[in-house]
Design an enzyme around this catalytic site. Structure first.
Site, PDB file in Angstrom:
ATOM      1  N   HIS A 190       1.380   9.923  11.270  1.00  0.00           N
ATOM      2  CA  HIS A 190       1.318   8.480  11.563  1.00  0.00           C
ATOM      3  C   HIS A 190       1.893   8.058  12.914  1.00  0.00           C
ATOM      4  CE1 HIS A 190      -0.400   7.915   7.729  1.00  0.00           C
ATOM      5  NE2 HIS A 190       0.694   7.783   7.010  1.00  0.00           N
ATOM      6  N   HIS A 243      -2.293   0.555   7.170  1.00  0.00           N
ATOM      7  CA  HIS A 243      -1.605   1.227   6.061  1.00  0.00           C
ATOM      8  C   HIS A 243      -1.118   0.220   5.013  1.00  0.00           C
ATOM      9  CE1 HIS A 243       0.867   4.230   4.027  1.00  0.00           C
ATOM     10  NE2 HIS A 243       0.412   5.161   4.869  1.00  0.00           N
ATOM     11  N   GLU A 272      -6.891   4.196   3.392  1.00  0.00           N
ATOM     12  CA  GLU A 272      -6.755   4.315   4.844  1.00  0.00           C
ATOM     13  C   GLU A 272      -8.036   4.919   5.421  1.00  0.00           C
ATOM     14  OE1 GLU A 272      -2.849   6.378   5.548  1.00  0.00           O
ATOM     15  OE2 GLU A 272      -2.817   6.174   3.362  1.00  0.00           O
TER      16      GLU A 272
END
Length: 365
Positions: A124, A196, A330
């Site tokens: 991420h 997210h 996602e």
């Protein structure tokens, strides 16, 4: 006189709700930059609140089958908890969402070592990713939208190239929250941006999502090793607990004795979507409220994450979020694509434009 008063009240009560975008100062970043909170409303009363700290979707209020509104994303009431460590609630994750094995990759034979922030791997965007930046924001009132911009410096978290990113949030009259992503670079790099948000269509703080029904029109997923790094193989979901080609209740098979179910923890898998262009990635429904969310995307994959690691997170209105109190969908390039040449390429070069769109559309039945 009483009749006049009553008539005035009726006019007030039935006055149409107009689409609007408003903003307010919400606090300051750790570096002292002003952080704003933007509120988008459509004429049907649907409301999205988004902050330019990390491009976070703070709240999303949509109606149920009885017309009752609830906030369907997990998060916090104020900025302060978002400035601390949290499970990426509602944030733009980048420069590369999901995992890159060994926190390294090569482009044109040149190896780049990026931030390892998940054991030996990257996830991420690293320690200070796009979720921890103040995005310069412009209100596009005529489109009921906001445009957010962030420039990531060459070498930020180890990634090559200066990357100019634009993320636009639009709330439509069809109860869609549309997210358009664009980026350009001055040096070959890799990019994979997503949102997210953790969804609970019964309303945040209402408990777990195990009773939700989901359909994902994909018959393959990207197989992973024990560190959740893709092996490069595409495995079939058909006839397994990962099979959502027809709608199933999420809790129905989440505890099955099936190794790809993250050693019994739950869903955290990238599904391989069919087709090109804007396509259906998932359909989620809460049977009790009747709320439905359809996810469409131009990306090749969607990660279903069942909130397996939520534990004792103090959220909005004093609610405490526990395991599986929300789920993520996602949309993305495949995990570890920089190291898997057989996957759709995440490489962006000078002169090219990275573009993708994801739409979350809400209804009730």
């Amino acid at each position: 006189m009483k009749t006049c008063v009553l008539a005035a009240l009726l006019i007030t009560m039935t006055a149409p709700i107009h689409a609007t975008v408003t903003s307010e100062v919400w606090g300051k970043s750790p570096a002292g930059d002003e952080v704003q909170l933007f509120t988008l409303k459509n004429s049907k009363g649907v409301e999205a609140r988004i902050t330019n700290w990390g491009g976070i979707i703070v709240s999303l209020r949509v109606p149920d089958k009885a017309g009752q509104f609830a906030d369907v994303v997990l998060g916090f009431d104020s900025l302060a908890p978002y400035l601390e460590k949290h499970p990426f609630f509602g944030a733009i994750t980048g420069r590369y969402a999901n995992r890159i094995g060994g926190a390294a990759f090569k482009i044109d034979g040149v190896e780049y070592q990026i931030r390892a922030n998940s054991g030996k791997n990257h996830i991420h965007g690293g320690k200070v990713g796009f979720d921890k930046q103040v995005w310069k924001t412009t209100v596009l009132a005529d489109k009921n939208a906001i445009e957010m911009r962030y420039t990531s410096a060459d070498g930020e978290e180890g990634f090559p190239g200066k990357l100019d990113s634009i993320v636009t949030y639009t709330l439509t009259e069809e109860n869609e929250l549309r997210i358009d992503y664009r980026a350009t670079t001055d040096k070959p790099t890799v990019i994979n941006l997503t949102n997210h948000s953790y969804f609970n269509l019964a309303g945040e703080g209402s408990g777990d999502i195990l009773g939700h029904e989901i359909m994902i029109p994909a018959d393959q997923f990207t197989a992973t090793d024990d560190d959740l790094i893709t092996t490069g193989e595409l495995d079939s979901v058909i006839g397994t607990p990962l099979d959502f080609t027809t709608s199933h209740i999420i809790g129905e098979r989440i505890g099955a004795d099936y190794k790809p179910l993250v050693q019994g923890i739950g869903y955290d898998h990238n599904y391989v979507l069919k087709g090109t262009g804007l396509k259906l990635a998932a359909r989620l429904k809460d049977p009790k409220s009747g709320r439905v969310m359809e996810v469409r995307t131009t990306d090749p994959g969607v990660q279903l994450y069942s909130g397996n690691h939520l534990k004792g997170v103090k959220g909005k209105s004093g609610h405490v979020y526990e395991k599986r109190h929300g789920l993520c969908l996602e949309t993305q390039k495949f995990p570890d694509s920089p190291n898997k040449p057989q996957f759709p390429s995440p490489v962006l070069r000078p002169g090219e434009t990275y573009e993708h769109t994801t739409i979350f559309q809400f209804s009730a039945e």
